[in-house]
Design an enzyme around this catalytic site. Structure first.
Site, mmCIF file in Angstrom:
data_model
loop_
_atom_site.group_PDB
_atom_site.id
_atom_site.type_symbol
_atom_site.label_atom_id
_atom_site.label_comp_id
_atom_site.label_asym_id
_atom_site.label_seq_id
_atom_site.Cartn_x
_atom_site.Cartn_y
_atom_site.Cartn_z
ATOM 1 N N ASP A 55 0.847 -1.194 0.000
ATOM 2 C CA ASP A 55 0.000 0.000 0.000
ATOM 3 C C ASP A 55 0.879 1.240 0.000
ATOM 4 O OD1 ASP A 55 -2.334 1.758 0.394
ATOM 5 O OD2 ASP A 55 -3.356 -0.126 0.822
ATOM 6 N N HIS B 115 -2.795 3.000 -4.456
ATOM 7 C CA HIS B 115 -2.225 2.437 -3.224
ATOM 8 C C HIS B 115 -0.798 1.956 -3.469
ATOM 9 C CE1 HIS B 115 -5.904 2.594 -0.788
ATOM 10 N NE2 HIS B 115 -6.553 2.316 -1.899
ATOM 11 N N GLU C 115 -10.016 2.395 -5.130
ATOM 12 C CA GLU C 115 -9.686 3.771 -4.726
ATOM 13 C C GLU C 115 -8.529 4.354 -5.534
ATOM 14 O OE1 GLU C 115 -11.084 3.587 -0.082
ATOM 15 O OE2 GLU C 115 -9.067 2.886 -0.528
ATOM 16 N N TYR D 49 -16.051 -5.017 7.912
ATOM 17 C CA TYR D 49 -14.764 -4.365 8.155
ATOM 18 C C TYR D 49 -14.582 -4.247 9.668
ATOM 19 C CZ TYR D 49 -13.591 -3.072 3.310
ATOM 20 O OH TYR D 49 -13.230 -3.098 1.984
HETATM 21 C C1 ACM Z 1 -11.117 -1.071 0.232
HETATM 22 O O1 ACM Z 1 -11.687 -1.024 1.311
HETATM 23 N N1 ACM Z 1 -10.497 -0.004 -0.243
HETATM 24 C C2 ACM Z 1 -11.102 -2.264 -0.561
#
Ligand code: ACM
Length: 555
Positions: free
Chosen positions: A189, A260, A323, A414
């Site tokens: 990342d 990322h 993203e 999450y």
């Molecule tokens: C993510 O939560 N950006 C996959």
């Protein structure tokens, strides 16, 4: 793993009463208690069909240190036996006063039977050494069990905060103890590159550490002034992969592209769009520094994936795709030139063009690419399995487009999101994802058609680690929610009150394993992070965010 197991058989309520001493998690599909118990002695033997030797070895290695039982090889005690006609991860366990029989058609099925046998014992069986003399027995019982989903995963982000190898191995054991079978390793990342690549040593020499990290949410602009870093050598990875395989956990590596990637660009500035040196990122949030679309950059990451394929033998490799701000591409002359040359609509289509080099490469090598649902914005690359994190609309769209889907909706799975409303929760971010909400999570969202449903391979929880800077805090955020998640993906019917009763015993197992889970009443003082303020949001705000994303998708 691509086959979807048949749903667990419906269980008559009377058959699901789990004897108090056992209280299994995840709940088995069917359990019928019988009178009596099987008591182990120093002479109790353990034997297995040669095909099931790995599960038997694991059982002996985990039980002997805790119990002192030598479990010598031989018939007449615990037996792991091959049986026809069971599913790929299914097992039957029959404990009588005379013997314990675990039947399975595959080594994985036998392993899950062995895991259940460990849970039938006293929680002290989960320790790494003996605590005194005790009688080891299991209740007489017959259990028929199989998972609801073939993909029962957990993502661990080792990029934002490195998880040392020892702790990662411990998490593999914890996943296996919950009958989870996929570890999605988010290896790269903006804030760190964690995987040794022989051809590009600077990825770890320069890219695996940052100067400092934020303390809490980005908006507070507090920093700890302390370098953070670490990476896995290729031999570490071989060891981790083999350790996981012995526990029937497949590792899905993720090399996140083309966003990322600031840590990679910091190591090799020629990969970026600006031509100026960058630092490994010291802030959270989404970086505008993404890869450029030069042939040399595509060749670089093809080389990286070559080494990834050597190291990770599993079917799936995740290439990210989430993203990706298009700011730099929209301003870059070479990117605009590519769009024009290729006759593409915009930078979203350029992203799909870029990603296809890697997805086609993986397909040509007999692997299956996995990518985040943002890839839909420029068109999903053929053959990609979609990791859907932005809700039902993305799941349905991906499935309708003929792609397999792994669901991991952020508001429900999450596990970096806060566990309760209280300000004492460590680094509270996101909306509240309570234990009961995780337990109630249904991997197949409401409103899908039958063909769409059939594309869902399973689900993943995710431990993103911007705000989880130590293995101790990882335990706090993961447990007991990951135990509830395991039940959501393994078991058919669910009953939260019953889960809580079983959790009371399961927490003794977690205690025995040294897992510092969140107490039901909230964090211990030392589990709080008053030094790191969060950014809690309401569920309405999160849902609003989701609506914006999906509206963009439809337009
Ligand atoms: C993510 O939560 N950006 C996959």
């Amino acid at each position: 793993m691509t086959t979807i197991p048949a749903p667990a058989r419906l269980i008559p309520a009377s058959a699901r009463v789990i004897p108090a001493p056992a209280r299994l998690i995840p709940a088995p599909a069917r359990l019928d208690p019988v009178q009596g118990c099987f008591t182990f002695t120093g002479a109790t033997p353990l034997t297995a069909d040669p095909a099931l030797a790995r599960a038997a070895a694991w059982l002996r290695e985990s039980l002997t240190p805790a119990t002192g039982l030598p479990l010598p090889e031989g018939p007449g005690g615990v037996e792991l036996r091959m049986a026809e006609g069971l599913g790929p991860e299914e097992y039957r366990l029959t404990a009588t006063e005379e013997s314990v029989l675990i039947e399975a058609a595959t080594p994985a099925g036998a392993f899950y039977g062995a895991q259940t046998l460990r849970q039938l014992l006293d929680p002290a069986a989960f320790r790494a050494g003996r605590t005194g003399n005790r009688t080891w027995s299991v209740p007489a019982v017959t259990i028929s069990d199989a998972p609801r989903y073939g993909w029962r995963g957990c993502l661990i982000d080792v990029a934002r905060h490195f998880l040392p190898k020892h702790d990662l191995l411990r998490y593999i054991d914890l996943l296996a103890a919950h009958k989870l079978n996929v570890l999605h390793l988010h290896l790269t990342d903006d804030q760190g590159w964690r995987l040794e690549i022989r051809k590009y040593p600077k990825l770890t020499e320069a890219g695996s550490w940052r100067r400092e990290s934020p303390l809490g949410a980005r908006r507070h602009r507090r920093f700890d002034g302390r370098p953070h870093g670490g990476h896995y050598s290729q031999d570490d990875i071989r060891e981790i992969v083999s350790y996981a395989a012995d526990r029937f956990v497949t590792i899905v590596p993720e090399i996140d592209l083309p966003g990322h990637t600031q840590a990679a660009i910091a190591a090799y500035p020629e990969l970026g769009n600006l031509g100026t040196p960058l630092d490994v990122r010291t802030e959270w949030g989404i970086s505008e520094n993404v890869l450029n679309v030069a042939d040399a950059t595509i060749a670089f990451f093809t080389d990286v994936l070559e080494e990834v394929l050597e190291l990770f033998p599993g079917q799936y490799v995740c290439v990210g795709g989430d993203e990706v701000p298009k700011t730099q591409w929209n301003e870059s002359v070479p990117a605009k030139e590519r769009i024009r040359e290729l006759g593409l609509r915009d930078a979203d289509e350029l992203q799909t063009w870029f990603m296809r080099h890697f997805t086609d490469f993986l397909l040509a090598r007999g692997r299956t690419p996995l990518g985040w649902d943002e890839l839909m914005e420029g068109g999903l690359p053929p053959g990609i399995t979609v990791a859907s994190w932005r809700g039902t609309t993305c799941t349905a769209l991906a499935a309708r487009a003929g792609h397999d889907v792994i669901v991991s909706p952020f508001a429900e799975t999450y596990l970096d999101f806060r566990q309760a409303e209280s300000e004492q929760e460590p680094v509270p971010i996101g909306s509240v994802t309570s234990l009961s909400a995780v337990h109630a999570f249904d991997p197949i969202p409401a409103g899908l058609t039958e063909p769409e449903r059939s594309r869902i391979l399973g689900a993943q929880a995710a431990l993103w680690t911007e705000h989880i800077d130590s293995p101790r805090l990882l335990d706090y955020m993961a447990f007991p929610r990951l135990s509830a998640f395991a039940e959501a993906v393994w078991s058919g019917e669910r009953d939260f009150e019953d889960f809580l009763a079983r959790l009371a015993v399961h927490e003794k197992r977690l205690d025995a394993l040294g897992v510092e889970y969140r107490p039901a009443a909230g964090p211990h003082p030392w589990q709080q992070r008053p030094d790191a303020p969060g950014h809690p949001r309401t569920r309405a705000e999160i849902d609003g965010q989701l609506a914006t994303w999906t509206a963009n998708l439809r337009s």
